[in-house]
Design a protein around this motif. Sequence first.
Motif, mmCIF file in Angstrom:
data_model
loop_
_atom_site.group_PDB
_atom_site.id
_atom_site.type_symbol
_atom_site.label_atom_id
_atom_site.label_comp_id
_atom_site.label_asym_id
_atom_site.label_seq_id
_atom_site.Cartn_x
_atom_site.Cartn_y
_atom_site.Cartn_z
ATOM 1 N N GLY A 180 -22.722 18.617 -1.169
ATOM 2 C CA GLY A 180 -21.782 17.501 -1.313
ATOM 3 C C GLY A 180 -20.953 17.551 -2.589
ATOM 4 N N PHE A 181 -20.180 16.484 -2.798
ATOM 5 C CA PHE A 181 -19.259 16.389 -3.933
ATOM 6 C C PHE A 181 -19.458 15.025 -4.606
ATOM 7 C CE2 PHE A 181 -15.201 14.721 -5.527
ATOM 8 C CZ PHE A 181 -14.774 15.759 -6.335
ATOM 9 N N PRO A 182 -19.385 14.915 -5.936
ATOM 10 C CA PRO A 182 -19.181 15.988 -6.915
ATOM 11 C C PRO A 182 -20.441 16.826 -7.133
ATOM 12 C CG PRO A 182 -19.406 13.871 -8.029
ATOM 13 C CD PRO A 182 -19.442 13.580 -6.554
ATOM 14 N N GLY A 183 -20.245 18.069 -7.567
ATOM 15 C CA GLY A 183 -21.352 19.029 -7.623
ATOM 16 C C GLY A 183 -22.271 18.924 -8.835
ATOM 17 N N GLY A 184 -21.714 18.482 -9.973
ATOM 18 C CA GLY A 184 -22.502 18.466 -11.216
ATOM 19 C C GLY A 184 -23.828 17.738 -11.127
ATOM 20 N N PRO A 185 -23.817 16.438 -10.790
ATOM 21 C CA PRO A 185 -25.072 15.676 -10.768
ATOM 22 C C PRO A 185 -26.082 16.203 -9.749
ATOM 23 C CG PRO A 185 -23.161 14.203 -10.706
ATOM 24 C CD PRO A 185 -22.648 15.588 -10.517
ATOM 25 N N VAL A 186 -25.593 16.640 -8.576
ATOM 26 C CA VAL A 186 -26.521 17.068 -7.523
ATOM 27 C C VAL A 186 -27.162 18.417 -7.864
ATOM 28 C CG1 VAL A 186 -24.794 18.146 -5.992
ATOM 29 C CG2 VAL A 186 -26.829 17.140 -5.014
ATOM 30 N N ILE A 187 -26.393 19.326 -8.482
ATOM 31 C CA ILE A 187 -26.982 20.615 -8.885
ATOM 32 C C ILE A 187 -27.992 20.394 -10.006
ATOM 33 C CG2 ILE A 187 -26.444 22.762 -10.145
ATOM 34 C CD1 ILE A 187 -24.253 23.272 -8.173
ATOM 35 N N ASP A 188 -27.675 19.511 -10.930
ATOM 36 C CA ASP A 188 -28.597 19.171 -12.016
ATOM 37 C C ASP A 188 -29.929 18.678 -11.439
ATOM 38 O OD1 ASP A 188 -29.653 18.600 -14.505
ATOM 39 O OD2 ASP A 188 -28.226 17.023 -15.018
ATOM 40 N N ARG A 189 -29.820 17.834 -10.411
ATOM 41 C CA ARG A 189 -31.019 17.251 -9.788
ATOM 42 C C ARG A 189 -31.879 18.323 -9.098
ATOM 43 N NH1 ARG A 189 -28.300 13.401 -7.381
ATOM 44 N NH2 ARG A 189 -28.503 14.061 -5.223
#
Length: 369
Positions: A180-189
């Motif tokens: 999904g978008f935005p990518g920063g928070p989800v990749i961090d998680r």
Amino acid sequence: MADEPLVLGIETSCDETGVGVVRGTTLLADAIASSVDEHARFGGVVPEVASRAHLEAMVPTIERALKEAGVSPRDLDGIAVTAGPGLAGALLVGVSAAKAYAYALGKPLYGVNHLASHICVDQLEHGALPEPTMALLVSGGHSSLLLSTDITSDVRPMGATIDDAAGEAFDKIARVLNLGFPGGPVIDRYAKEGDPSAIAFPRGLTGPRDPAYDFSFSGLKTAVARWIEAKRAAGEDVPVRDVAASFQEAVVDVLTRKAVRACKDQGVDHLMIGGGVAANSRLRALAQERCEAAGIRLRVPRPKLCTDNGAMVAALGAEMVARNRAASDWDLSADSSLPVTDPHVPGHAHTHTHTHDHVHEVSKENLYS
């Protein structure tokens, strides 16, 4: 306290309508209306959608910020607005609104630089910025190393992104992983549950002959995408958490290594990290570790102040007022590629005509009587 400048700041460079109210280095209000959900289905920010969302959100967000701060528009000492860099249409909405309010209220207008604002916002958290300060700004559109000796007049670019900024790389890898978008928070998680050393992804521009302070993430992005494609083509499961952790490690390793090197080379003992990606937990942790080892003091604002917001624009505006910097002219325009070497867009040396001032006074009376 009361004699410190009271400034309202407007930020519309991308998909967030941010309005902040600051007195000196004290944050009084930080109101945000985000249109991120409207862009999610497109997998990225659509400029026209962003501009329309700013138009709708502008007046209610300004009113909410003033109410939250408990101040009247008449009390303001100035109005600051992001003049660039950013999306041209989105910037125009903010600049037009700032002009209208400043003109109606008879207050000075300050068109300020988005990147310099990201540095200045740290004053709201940790007090006055040391001079000089090295700043690592990492966001969707920028990965920059900047040396600031005076945040209102002297910001020098040390290094920048040659291709994809870190934030763009996060968004693209999240898309390839279907996160999904935005990518920063989800990749961090996801990365928190993965192994950062599981996959050896490349570190761009870290060779002995590469530019010492510049960044490149397109090679990393391609390498990660190909690795994922190869797994899928072989009918194997993609270890999403390990990919997220290994990709994230490659990004933050390069960012922190280059930032610490720049501090050492320039003899600067303070590093400030800002921009949306500065909210990344691994970037904060690794930067802390490497700064401590190098005897450098790290300053990172809380995550909410790292992403685009009006508070950062108000903070830089307050600094402009405090240092008696020239206000912008009424013909201030949005500049989508405003260089960071221009922390603000000052007015010309000419004075306004008597007629103009008279019209100004009349409009004030009419609008805010």
